[in-house]
Design an enzyme around this catalytic site. Structure first.
Site, PDB file in Angstrom:
ATOM      1  N   CYS A  87       0.780  -1.190  -0.041  1.00 40.17           N
ATOM      2  CA  CYS A  87      -0.093  -0.456   0.041  1.00 40.17           C
ATOM      3  C   CYS A  87       0.705   1.163   0.269  1.00 40.17           C
ATOM      4  CB  CYS A  87      -0.772  -0.080   0.961  1.00 40.17           C
ATOM      5  SG  CYS A  87      -2.333   1.080   0.734  1.00 40.17           S
ATOM      6  N   HIS A 175      -3.770  -5.760   0.224  1.00 37.69           N
ATOM      7  CA  HIS A 175      -3.096  -6.355   1.304  1.00 37.69           C
ATOM      8  C   HIS A 175      -3.541  -7.769   1.133  1.00 37.69           C
ATOM      9  CE1 HIS A 175      -2.161  -2.895   3.968  1.00 37.69           C
ATOM     10  NE2 HIS A 175      -3.741  -2.441   2.996  1.00 37.69           N
ATOM     11  N   GLU A 177      -1.882  -9.182   2.990  1.00 35.91           N
ATOM     12  CA  GLU A 177      -1.210 -10.018   4.572  1.00 35.91           C
ATOM     13  C   GLU A 177      -1.675  -9.871   5.350  1.00 35.91           C
ATOM     14  OE1 GLU A 177      -1.319  -5.906   5.259  1.00 35.91           O
ATOM     15  OE2 GLU A 177      -0.985  -7.255   3.136  1.00 35.91           O
TER      16      GLU A 177
END
Length: 230
Positions: A87, A175, A177
């Site tokens: 990001c 994202h 993660e």
């Protein structure tokens, strides 16, 4: 393998990257800019992970450490260290590689599918993934593709969802993660951004997803990390 990560705010954490590193006994070290931590000597790290955050890459007056951080990321890339940006981290990488970072037409917050490019599907880092993947997003800015980079993916809201640079730098606009607790923290700290929009989900929509959603992106993230470390 010493993994160093740059963290911009307390609530944007490593998520599944941390569990992957610990399962492989890779020590983790951090520069937490919000605490005033210093950057390490570049020679002491093997990998660099640059996390997300609510600030923009051009807010150096408000966040003076951004200038120093950009220089460090640039040095790590030139030293051919594996570098992962998520990001804001992806936007910082794009900036140091000389391309433009700017507000996207749409803010993209929530679970939306991305489609990997043909070039990404040919990469040994990504060729195990399906062409389309439902992932989590929380961003307002985007970037142009840096010279020499391979486009990673796109979504309906955002043309450039990331890139691969020289097979050792990966920039994720989205994202992979996040775990459930990471999404809960993002919602808690970012409620002011949750205004009605074409690609902005409500907290209820973001949290109603099944465990399969989180397992899918965790499997994708760990598979990419396995391949990058091979």
């Amino acid at each position: 393998m010493k993994i160093h990560y740059l963290q911009h705010v307390a609530f944007e954490k490593l998520g599944s990257i941390e569990s992957w590193a610990r399962s492989h006994s890779h020590p983790l070290f951090a520069t937490k800019f919000y605490q005033g931590d210093p950057l390490p000597e570049l020679a002491t790290i093997d990998w660099l992970v640059v996390m997300g955050g609510p600030m923009n890459i051009y807010e150096e007056d408000r966040y003076p450490w951004l200038a120093q951080e950009k220089k460090f990321i640039e040095q790590a890339i030139k030293a051919k260290k594996p570098v992962i940006g998520i990001c804001l981290g992806a936007q910082l990488i794009a900036d140091v590689l000389g391309t433009k970072v700017f507000p996207n037409q749409y803010r993209e917050i929530g679970w939306f599918p991305i489609e990997f490019t043909a070039q990404a599907q040919e990469s040994p880092l990504f060729n195990f993934l399906p062409q389309t993947l439902n992932v989590f997003h929380w961003h307002g800015d985007t970037f142009d593709l840096p010279a020499g980079a391979i486009p990673l993916a796109q979504s309906k809201a955002c043309a450039h969802q990331g890139f691969i640079y020289h097979e050792h730098v990966i920039a994720f606009q989205f994202h992979l993660e996040v775990l459930l607790e990471n999404v809960q923290q993002l919602i808690h700290h970012g409620r002011n951004e949750l205004k009605a929009g074409k690609y902005i989900q409500t907290p209820e929509e973001m949290l109603v997803v099944t465990e399969d959603n989180f397992l899918t992106i965790k499997t994708a993230m760990t598979g990419i990390l396995d391949r990058l470390s091979a």
